[in-house]
Design an enzyme around this catalytic site. Structure first.
Site, short mmCIF file in Angstrom:
data_model
loop_
_atom_site.label_atom_id
_atom_site.label_comp_id
_atom_site.label_asym_id
_atom_site.label_seq_id
_atom_site.Cartn_x
_atom_site.Cartn_y
_atom_site.Cartn_z
N HIS A 53 0.85 -1.20 0.00
CA HIS A 53 0.00 0.00 0.00
C HIS A 53 0.88 1.25 0.00
O HIS A 53 2.04 1.20 0.44
CB HIS A 53 -0.89 0.01 1.23
CG HIS A 53 -1.96 -1.04 1.22
ND1 HIS A 53 -3.00 -1.04 2.10
CD2 HIS A 53 -2.14 -2.13 0.43
CE1 HIS A 53 -3.79 -2.08 1.87
NE2 HIS A 53 -3.27 -2.76 0.85
N GLU A 55 0.88 3.82 1.92
CA GLU A 55 1.38 4.18 3.25
C GLU A 55 2.57 3.31 3.66
O GLU A 55 3.55 3.82 4.21
CB GLU A 55 0.28 4.01 4.32
CG GLU A 55 -0.94 4.87 4.06
CD GLU A 55 -2.04 4.14 3.32
OE1 GLU A 55 -3.22 4.39 3.62
OE2 GLU A 55 -1.74 3.32 2.41
N CYS A 83 -6.08 1.64 5.76
CA CYS A 83 -6.73 0.40 6.19
C CYS A 83 -6.19 0.01 7.57
O CYS A 83 -5.32 0.67 8.13
CB CYS A 83 -6.44 -0.71 5.18
SG CYS A 83 -4.73 -1.27 5.18
N CYS A 86 -2.33 -0.57 7.58
CA CYS A 86 -1.56 0.68 7.53
C CYS A 86 -1.70 1.46 8.82
O CYS A 86 -0.74 2.09 9.28
CB CYS A 86 -1.97 1.50 6.32
SG CYS A 86 -1.52 0.70 4.75
#
Length: 143
Positions: A53, A55, A83, A86
């Protein structure tokens, strides 16, 4: 001094880069003392890695830049609410501030009753329309 909108525009540019790669268009930048120290976007398809992701990519880059695992005195700007995974990483990194563009009612951490590090400040809704629109258009084009 730079504004939250200034850095969120950079995060949106990262989301555009993700879109060009046919990745879910989420972008992120990490700033320390008004200096961008990391920029990233989703790479889950490119790397065939569910943890890639925006992040997570940015946290790793920022930690490498700083030479340590804690991101104190840093702000993360992300186009879509992180999410659960993260959120956990941001918690462990002890990031000082998280600025979120658009909320993610289904997969975001806020509705899951999770929190960031107790000392982390959080702001939502910065350039919300733009941040939301790019993701909505991406998924609309996939249907």
């Amino acid at each position: 001094m730079f504004s939250d909108e200034y850095f969120m525009k950079m995060a949106l540019q990262e989301a555009e880069t993700a879109l060009e790669k046919d990745e879910v268009p989420i972008g992120c930048v990490i700033v320390s003392h008004n200096r961008v120290i990391a920029k990233a976007h989703n790479l889950t398809e490119t790397l065939n890695d569910v943890t890639a992701h925006a992040e997570m990519q940015a946290i790793t880059a920022a930690a490498n830049f700083l030479g340590g695992k804690y991101l104190q005195n840093c702000t993360l700007y992300v186009t879509l609410e992180p999410c659960v995974m993260c959120c956990g990483a941001l918690n462990w990194a002890q990031i000082s501030k998280v600025v979120i563009g658009a909320r993610d009612e289904q997969r975001g951490f806020i509705n899951k009753n999770l929190t960031l590090h107790p000392k982390t400040e959080m702001i939502t809704g910065i350039m919300e329309h733009d941040c939301s629109a790019i993701v909505k258009e991406f998924f609309k084009s996939k249907r």
